[in-house]
Design an enzyme around this catalytic site. Structure first.
Site, short mmCIF file in Angstrom:
data_model
loop_
_atom_site.label_atom_id
_atom_site.label_comp_id
_atom_site.label_asym_id
_atom_site.label_seq_id
_atom_site.Cartn_x
_atom_site.Cartn_y
_atom_site.Cartn_z
CG ASP A 499 -1.97 -1.10 1.14
OD1 ASP A 499 -2.18 -1.62 0.03
OD2 ASP A 499 -2.58 -1.43 2.17
CG ASP A 525 0.08 -3.83 -10.80
OD1 ASP A 525 -1.05 -4.20 -11.18
OD2 ASP A 525 1.14 -4.35 -11.20
#
Length: 868
Positions: A499, A525
């Protein structure tokens, strides 16, 4: 009589009288000895209660009156005609008695006395006569004199008692026979008395043991009742705590006091699952060596093990070691940053509500002198159910209390707000606007990075598309960004690092674009950048270069340095796009093209790429159909030993025999994308194995290239093991794997390669030195051949460094006993250079032309025979 004088008569009468007195004295002496022996025997029968002590005592008593260094007692069962020695003491045959069968006594003097039921005084002469007459057989060491008597109960012979002498100067007399017979007659009576006493004492012992068992059972029942009363009192106390405790902490402390009254509870904690069942909280934690545990995500601790089992568990040191080795648990989860002492005994039980685990209550001991047992396990398993109900009830009460307080607070605030409505009306309107703005922001932005989410991005994309339709001169570009190695970072370092990585990436992306450009996170991502009002299309490429450069720079996340990269696909709006989503699709396709070209780069979408995508999709379907129709065939390329101009063998290649277009070779990428390469390789390997089994030549090597998926996937490896078993000449089959796939697999394929080596198969590295030339693969001594990549071999003619590397590989080949094979030999110049460097195995276009079919058939393959 007349001739005998008076004095002569008197002398004769005196002699007769003397003989009578002497005989009478002997009889009295014998009677005295017999009486003493009987008294001694009676005393033994009164004092001895164990048969194991009785026979040695009889032996000692007989030895007081007779020469009895060699003494034995044998029982006889007339019904089964079996002999059982009860006592045996012999100066010569003592060691061999254990190996003598009981039936041997029946054919000796013992059996003779038992059959005749008469005493026997036997010297050497009489013994030899009995043997000669066939009454007995000679057994054991010969004695000088033997004396034996039957042991009778009534008219029935129950055994034989005997003594014997090996000294010819120590012989027995009839007087000894009478004394021994008298002792034997009373021995049975004494024996019965001893047995009766032994049976009586055994009965007393058994009765005593029964009473002890009954007493232990009563004591156990008393203890169980006491424990049950204590347990019931504890349950009442736990039930009362929900109402009497002021707050949860006092409730947990009171529960701990109740447990302390039931068992050792110096170290105790309660762990509860959060509503999402992803984290553990520790509302109560008491430990003599560790600080209070902090909230943490679920992992592989003892607590999680009990949650997974949904049952109480008792774990000692040995069980903990086994669980750690099996991967079930991982120690030190309370505070991973500060590993402390490990418990020697750990006891935990799940807290169950409606068969659902809400938490765990656990006790542990660090002192080996105190270990928990099954009793504590059962108590905690039972008590934990009531504790779970009490905790749930208390939590519900606390929640209701909080709700009540919250409701009262809201009522108070609402009342106050109603009183001040006119004063704060404008403030309320502004706050409402802020709330709406916040809701709008949360609905249209990513919660982690605060970037625009997919919904807002698609909305903005449609707006820009509509604007472009009205003003085509506006240049708009879309950058589709995929981060490299994100999954590895997330899985290896944890989700919190992943994160933090995504947050830092979002900041770097925003720093590379203008204020009116849009940066959005689609998920995972994947990021997109919408560039508007571009003066030149090259501006988008410059932005992509900046993004790649910024993402390439190291990330420092919570003390961890992380490297990544970005693959970017660029798509421009044009008149061919019928809808806004088509631009996103094109940018996504360009991004995948960038990843396939080596990553850390950008690719601009064009129409040719779309055509290739459609063509690839179509080709995948065609390849699938070709596999179903078995249109793939094995073709064989010769491998030459250039020094001897002889044939080493063949390398098997795959040819697609298309019905309309003929032979096809460039289809591997389509087959790989469709996931069909393993099936094609299996088909070619089957054809190669059939060719091997049909071939009469016992020396030619056949090399088949396989992907490492046949080693990594269990079902493919099982198929491979079955297939190689069908080959009659396994030493002629060589399986080759590429350098790149072997490096990616690492140690995961070592066992599988060792198995194939044990099956007498040959192994080879394919495309070696195509990228890195890893020497670690060579020194493992798993491979028989190392096949150099064609590009590497073609550079040998003009590249000195390549030739030096070849020389080093030759040295390694001699030391680790593998053979170098050069691929791509397309000229005589390269062939001569390889021969000069000592590399004699080669293949390629020139090699195939060098040896005609006739020469291949006639030339003996001696090279492979030397390797074998």
């Amino acid at each position: 009589m007349k001739g005998i004088t008076e004095p002569g008569k008197q002398l004769r009468q005196a002699q007769i009288k003397m003989r009578r007195l002497t005989l009478l004295a002997q009889r009295y002496q014998q009677a005295y000895i017999s009486q003493g022996a009987l008294l001694k025997l009676s005393e033994l029968a009164s004092t001895i209660s164990d048969m194991r002590d009785f026979y040695p005592a009889i032996h000692s008593m007989v030895a007081e009156f007779l020469h009895a260094e060699n003494f034995y007692v044998v029982f006889y069962d007339s019904d089964s005609q079996q002999y059982s020695p009860q006592y045996f003491s012999d100066e010569k045959d003592q060691q061999m008695i254990a190996d003598v069968p009981s039936s041997a006594f029946s054919s000796g003097l013992t059996g003779y006395v038992a059959r005749t039921a008469k005493p026997l005084l036997c010297d050497v002469t009489q013994f030899e006569k009995l043997v000669a007459d066939g009454h007995i057989k000679a057994q054991g060491s010969p004695c000088a004199h033997w004396l034996g008597i039957p042991l009778c109960r009534g008219d029935r012979v129950i055994g034989v008692m005997a003594i014997q002498s090996y000294n010819a100067e120590q012989l027995y007399t009839n007087t000894d026979l009478l004394l021994f017979n008298s002792i034997g007659g009373h021995t049975i009576t004494a024996l019965d008395r001893v047995k009766s006493r032994e049976l009586l004492e055994d009965t007393v012992r058994q009765r005593t043991r029964q009473l002890e068992v009954i007493n232990q059972s009563l004591q156990r029942e008393i203890k169980e009742r006491t424990s049950a009363e204590q347990l019931q009192a504890a349950l009442y106390r736990i039930s009362e705590l929900t109402a009497s405790s002021r707050d949860m902490q006092s409730f947990y402390r009171a529960v701990h006091q109740v447990l302390s009254g039931l068992m050792h509870a110096d170290n105790c904690y309660i762990a509860l699952l959060d509503p999402d069942k992803a984290k553990l909280t520790f509302p109560f934690y008491l430990d003599q060596y560790s600080p209070p545990a902090r909230e943490r995500p679920l992992s592989r601790g003892f607590t999680e093990y009990v949650i997974r089992c949904a049952d109480a568990r008792l774990i000692n040191e040995q069980q903990a070691i086994k669980l750690v080795e099996a991967g079930e648990i991982k120690r030190g989860m309370a505070d991973p940053t500060k590993p402390g002492r490990h418990s020697t005994s750990w006891l935990g039980a799940p807290l169950l509500i409606d068969q659902q685990v809400i938490g765990v209550i656990a006790l542990q001991s660090y002192d080996k002198s105190h270990s928990y047992g099954d009793n504590e396990l059962n108590i905690l398993r039972f008590v934990s159910q009531h504790i779970a109900v009490a905790i749930q009830r208390k939590l519900t009460t606390e929640q209701q209390k909080r709700h009540q307080e919250e409701l009262e607070r809201k009522v108070f605030e609402s009342t106050r707000e109603l009183r001040q409505t006119n004063l704060f009306l404008r403030l309320q309107v502004e706050e409402r606007k802020k709330a709406e703005q916040k809701l709008f922001f949360e609905a249209n932005h990513d919660a982690l990075t605060s970037l625009a989410n997919r919904q807002m991005f698609l909305q903005q994309l449609k707006q820009q598309y509509a604007l472009y339709k009205r003003q085509p001169q506006q240049s708009i570009a879309l950058l589709f960004i995929d981060l490299d190695r994100f999954k590895l970072i997330n899985d290896t370092l944890g989700h919190h690092i992943g994160d933090a990585f995504l947050i830092e990436v979002s900041k770097r992306l925003q720093s590379t674009v203008r204020e009116h450009d849009l940066v959005a996170r689609l998920g995972g991502d994947e990021f997109v950048v919408l560039l508007t009002s571009l003066l030149h299309e090259q501006d988008a490429e410059e932005v992509a270069d900046r993004i790649i450069e910024r993402i390439r720079q190291p990330f420092l996340l919570q003390g961890q340095q992380v490297q990544s990269g970005a693959s970017i696909g660029i798509a421009y709006f044009n008149t061919h796009h019928s809808q806004a989503e088509a631009l996103l699709r094109d940018a996504d396709a360009a991004m995948y093209q960038a990843k396939s070209m080596g990553r850390n780069r950008f690719v601009i979408f064009n129409e040719t790429m779309r055509e290739r995508m459609l063509q690839a999709l179509t080709m995948e379907q065609v390849v699938q159909q070709a596999l179903e129709q078995q249109q793939f065939n094995a073709i064989f390329e010769p491998v030459l030993c250039g020094q001897a101009r002889s044939l080493l063998g063949y390398e098997v290649h795959t040819q697609w025999q298309h019905p309309q277009f003929g032979p096809q070779h460039d289809f591997n990428q389509y087959a790989a994308d469709a996931g069909l390469m393993p099936q094609i390789e299996q088909l070619i390997l089957q054809q190669a194995c059939q060719q091997l089994n049909r071939s009469d030549d016992c020396s030619g090597l056949m090399t088949v290239r396989l992907s490492t998926g046949h080693l990594l996937q269990p079902e493919l490896f099982d198929w491979l093991k079955q297939q190689v078993q069908t080959v009659t000449q396994k030493h002629r089959l060589c399986l080759a794997f590429t350098e790149r796939e072997l490096l990616q697999a690492g140690n995961d394929v070592s066992q599988q390669l060792q198995y194939l080596r044990k099956q007498d198969l040959r192994l080879a590295i394919h495309q070696f030195a195509a990228e890195t030339a890893p020497m670690g693969l060579l020194i493992q001594q798993l491979f028989d051949f190392v096949k150099l990549a064609p590009a590497f071999c073609r550079q040998l003619v003009r590249n000195e460094q390549r030739r030096q590397l070849l020389q080093m590989l030759q040295t390694l080949a001699l030391h680790y006993k593998f053979r170098l094979l050069a691929d791509g030999v397309d000229s005589p110049e390269l062939l001569n250079l390889l021969l000069a460097e000592g590399c004699c195995f080669m293949q390629g276009k020139y090699v195939a032309e060098l040896i005609s079919a006739e020469q291949l058939a006639k030339t003996p393959s001696l090279v492979f025979k030397q390797l074998a």
